[in-house]
Design a protein around this motif. Structure first.
Motif, PDB file in Angstrom:
ATOM      1  N   LYS A   1       4.609  -6.952   7.090  1.00  0.00           N
ATOM      2  CA  LYS A   1       3.509  -7.043   6.167  1.00  0.00           C
ATOM      3  C   LYS A   1       3.124  -5.772   5.549  1.00  0.00           C
TER       4      LYS A   1
ATOM      5  N   LEU B   1      -4.721   2.277  -7.769  1.00  0.00           N
ATOM      6  CA  LEU B   1      -5.181   1.489  -6.806  1.00  0.00           C
ATOM      7  C   LEU B   1      -5.387   2.349  -5.320  1.00  0.00           C
TER       8      LEU B   1
ATOM      9  N   GLU C   1       2.575  -2.884  -4.432  1.00  0.00           N
ATOM     10  CA  GLU C   1       1.608  -1.843  -5.342  1.00  0.00           C
ATOM     11  C   GLU C   1       2.315  -1.158  -6.197  1.00  0.00           C
TER      12      GLU C   1
ATOM     13  N   ARG D   1      -2.588  -4.710   5.443  1.00  0.00           N
ATOM     14  CA  ARG D   1      -2.783  -6.013   5.854  1.00  0.00           C
ATOM     15  C   ARG D   1      -2.411  -5.994   7.367  1.00  0.00           C
TER      16      ARG D   1
ATOM     17  N   LEU E   1      -4.188   0.641  -0.542  1.00  0.00           N
ATOM     18  CA  LEU E   1      -4.469  -0.426  -0.578  1.00  0.00           C
ATOM     19  C   LEU E   1      -5.000  -0.800   1.044  1.00  0.00           C
ATOM     20  N   PRO E   2      -6.044  -1.664   1.283  1.00  0.00           N
ATOM     21  CA  PRO E   2      -6.310  -1.909   2.471  1.00  0.00           C
ATOM     22  C   PRO E   2      -4.995  -2.527   3.351  1.00  0.00           C
TER      23      PRO E   2
ATOM     24  N   ASP F   1       2.995  -4.548   1.544  1.00  0.00           N
ATOM     25  CA  ASP F   1       1.615  -4.090   0.576  1.00  0.00           C
ATOM     26  C   ASP F   1       2.017  -2.965  -0.253  1.00  0.00           C
TER      27      ASP F   1
END
Lengths: 211, 125
Positions: free
Chosen positions: A74, A91, A82, A97, A94-95, A78
């Motif tokens: 996962k 961006l 991205e 996941r 990104l947090p 991300d």
């Protein structure tokens, strides 16, 4: 291939700047062997990365594409998405996941990659089917001119994973026959046949590719 | 099955639906090159191997699209959900696709926010 700054690269550089926080007290000098037991990937890390450059990447790729270690797959996805999408948008990070622990483990592993492994991993992450080509193919198959972007994304993702299954099965075939070097069409055909037996290939009542 | 020069017409074009499909040779060649290396092949995969994998991938995509279309005939339109339904049994693929789709959504939202912010900046100046 996009030449933009890959967050994955950023993570890699950051790892180099600061001493890696290792939960098990990894030694910086030791390569794969220490990373192996502390990380539960489900695949074996080759202790000798210099000799077998293909194996660690294959074993790394196998859990990811087979999905037995879903959580690890996962956070990486991300980054890949991205980077795949429009990079004009800043961006940043990104947090994540997945588990932050898993991400940290991943970065730890990445820090220990050899140059060969890193380049292969980079190819694995960045490669993909061109949206325009896939769109064209899809509209020629469906007969409709308009194909939505999410559909292209989904089909490209499915196709990429399918390529992964074929190539990895072909590598398995090669190792069984104790052959080395680039994959040959006969390996691919055998891999395709095996996948068919496993039921991974959609069955249609159409003339088969190989008779 | 020969591994000689590949015809410009798609393999399997004996089917009426694909008879008119003329695919440019090596449409995915560059992408596949990198992809196969990433998945474990040699840094320089053999051209015939790449061509064969390309044929397999195109056939695979064609088959799943046709299957999705079969399931969607009632509706008449093909939706993204039809593909997700097809791969529902294949968990890694399903997870990956849902991941990709939610990422796409997030990015769309993020872009919207940035666009709106820029507008505000312009109006403030």
């Amino acid at each position: 291939m996009k030449k933009s700054k890959d967050p994955f690269e950023i993570a890699f550089e950051e790892q180099e700047e600061s001493p890696p926080e290792s939960p098990v007290g990894l030694d910086e000098n030791e390569p794969q062997t220490s990373a192996g037991p502390s990380v539960n990937l489900g695949g074996d890390f080759d202790a000798n990365p210099i000799v077998h450059t293909t194996d660690p990447s294959t074993s790394l790729a196998v859990p990811l594409s087979v999905g037995t270690s879903g959580p690890i797959a996962k956070p990486k996805e991300d980054d890949e998405e991205e980077e795949e999408e429009n990079m004009e948008v800043e961006l940043g990070k990104l947090p994540s996941r997945g588990d932050p622990a898993k991400t940290a483990k991943m970065q730890e592993i990445l820090a220990h990659f050899t140059a060969d492994q890193m380049s292969r991993y980079e190819s694995f992450r960045r490669s993909g089917f061109q949206k325009s080509n896939m769109k064209r193919l899809l509209s020629s198959i469906t007969g409709s001119a308009k194909i939505s972007i999410p559909m292209t994304i989904v089909v490209s993702g499915i196709a990429k994973m399918f390529v992964g299954e074929i190539v990895e099965t072909a590598k398995v075939v090669m190792s069984e026959r104790r052959e080395s070097g680039p994959i040959r069409p006969c390996h691919i055909r055998e891999a395709y046949r095996r996948l068919k037996v496993d039921g991974k290939i959609p069955k249609r009542s159409v003339p088969r590719l190989f008779r | 099955m020969s591994t000689g020069p590949f015809p410009k017409v798609k393999v399997g074009s004996s089917l009426p639906s694909e008879a008119s499909l003329k695919r440019k040779r090596g449409m995915f060649q560059k992408d596949l090159h990198h992809m196969m290396y990433g998945f474990g092949d040699d840094a320089n995969p053999l051209p015939e191997t790449v061509a064969l994998v390309e044929d397999i991938v195109v056939k695979y995509v064609t088959d799943i699209v046709h299957k999705a279309q079969d399931d969607a005939t009632k509706r008449g339109k093909l939706f993204t959900e039809d593909f997700l339904f097809l791969i529902r049994k294949d968990l890694p693929k399903l997870n990956r696709c849902t991941e990709l789709l939610s990422m796409d959504e997030e990015i769309k939202q993020a872009r919207k926010v940035i666009w709106v912010d820029e507008e505000k900046l312009v109006s403030v100046d």
